[in-house]
Design a protein around this motif. Structure first.
Motif, mmCIF file in Angstrom:
data_model
loop_
_atom_site.group_PDB
_atom_site.id
_atom_site.type_symbol
_atom_site.label_atom_id
_atom_site.label_comp_id
_atom_site.label_asym_id
_atom_site.label_seq_id
_atom_site.Cartn_x
_atom_site.Cartn_y
_atom_site.Cartn_z
ATOM 1 N N UNK A 26 0.839 -1.205 0.000
ATOM 2 C CA UNK A 26 0.000 0.000 0.000
ATOM 3 C C UNK A 26 0.871 1.251 0.000
ATOM 4 N N UNK A 27 1.939 1.235 0.810
ATOM 5 C CA UNK A 27 2.852 2.380 0.872
ATOM 6 C C UNK A 27 3.397 2.698 -0.523
ATOM 7 N N UNK A 28 3.892 1.684 -1.232
ATOM 8 C CA UNK A 28 4.496 1.918 -2.550
ATOM 9 C C UNK A 28 3.450 2.319 -3.585
ATOM 10 N N UNK A 29 2.268 1.716 -3.504
ATOM 11 C CA UNK A 29 1.200 2.053 -4.460
ATOM 12 C C UNK A 29 0.794 3.512 -4.291
ATOM 13 N N UNK A 30 0.617 3.949 -3.037
ATOM 14 C CA UNK A 30 0.188 5.321 -2.770
ATOM 15 C C UNK A 30 1.286 6.310 -3.147
ATOM 16 N N UNK A 31 2.525 5.978 -2.810
ATOM 17 C CA UNK A 31 3.656 6.847 -3.146
ATOM 18 C C UNK A 31 3.750 7.033 -4.665
ATOM 19 N N UNK A 32 3.615 5.932 -5.408
ATOM 20 C CA UNK A 32 3.699 5.999 -6.876
ATOM 21 C C UNK A 32 2.573 6.840 -7.464
#
Length: 202
Positions: A26-32
């Motif tokens: 979730x962290x990487x998806x939101x950051x991207x």
């Protein structure tokens, strides 16, 4: 705020792609999704990095909710509903589902009304009630809540039934005639009256 709107868009993108995530994913998806939206604005990039740090507790809470069975069922959808002689219309940020029940979420990146049980009679905030009623077209709504993104907290309305009763009462007052007056017997006076239509004399 602009960043709040970008964040809304980023959350919509990731949850339309997939209804639930694990923490790191979730962290990487939101950051991207957020970085794609602010790629050309250096000032926003800096602010975006600060926001991503701030959103860590939110990301953790989301992962916790997904682990307990919540799934995102819909994002950013409009609905309308005939209700006590009026038509309610609204746009809902997000609706989750768990065990056959629906949970309506309204994202808040800034300030929002405090839902205090003690002072509810003075409160004229019917936003969550609107969303609850609109979402009920799609199934059984268990809860409607403000999702405080900054503080990673979910605030439900503590008195939904009382608030709905109060809202219905307000609607009835709103629909009642505003002015009561006696019609003149001198019909020639009605020729120049701008309100003659209201009396059926135009």
């Amino acid at each position: 705020s602009m960043l709040g709107n970008l964040l809304h868009g980023a959350l919509q993108e990731i949850y339309e792609a997939k209804p639930h995530y694990e923490h790191e994913e979730l962290h990487y998806a939101l950051e991207g999704a957020l970085k794609r939206r602010i790629r050309d604005d250096i000032a926003l990039q800096f602010e975006g990095d600060i926001w991503l740090k701030r959103l860590e507790p939110f990301i953790a809470l989301e992962a916790e909710r997904f682990a307990s069975g919540f799934r995102v069922a819909a994002c950013e959808f409009e609905e309308e509903l005939p209700y006590h002689g009026v038509v309610l219309k609204g746009r809902i940020d997000r609706m989750d589902e768990r065990d056959g029940s629906l949970y309506v979420i309204d994202y808040k990146s800034g300030s929002f009304p405090k839902l205090d049980e003690a002072t509810y009679e003075k409160v004229s905030d019917f936003q969550l009630l609107f969303y609850r009623l609109l979402a009920s077209k799609r199934g059984e709504v268990a809860d409607a809540a403000y999702y405080d993104l900054k503080n990673a907290a979910i605030h439900s309305d503590p008195i939904p039934k009382e608030r709905e009763a109060m809202f219905v009462q307000r609607l009835e007052e709103y629909k009642a005639p505003f002015h009561r007056f006696d019609k003149t017997e001198e019909l020639r006076e009605c020729i120049y009256c701008p309100y003659a239509t209201l009396c059926g004399r135009a």
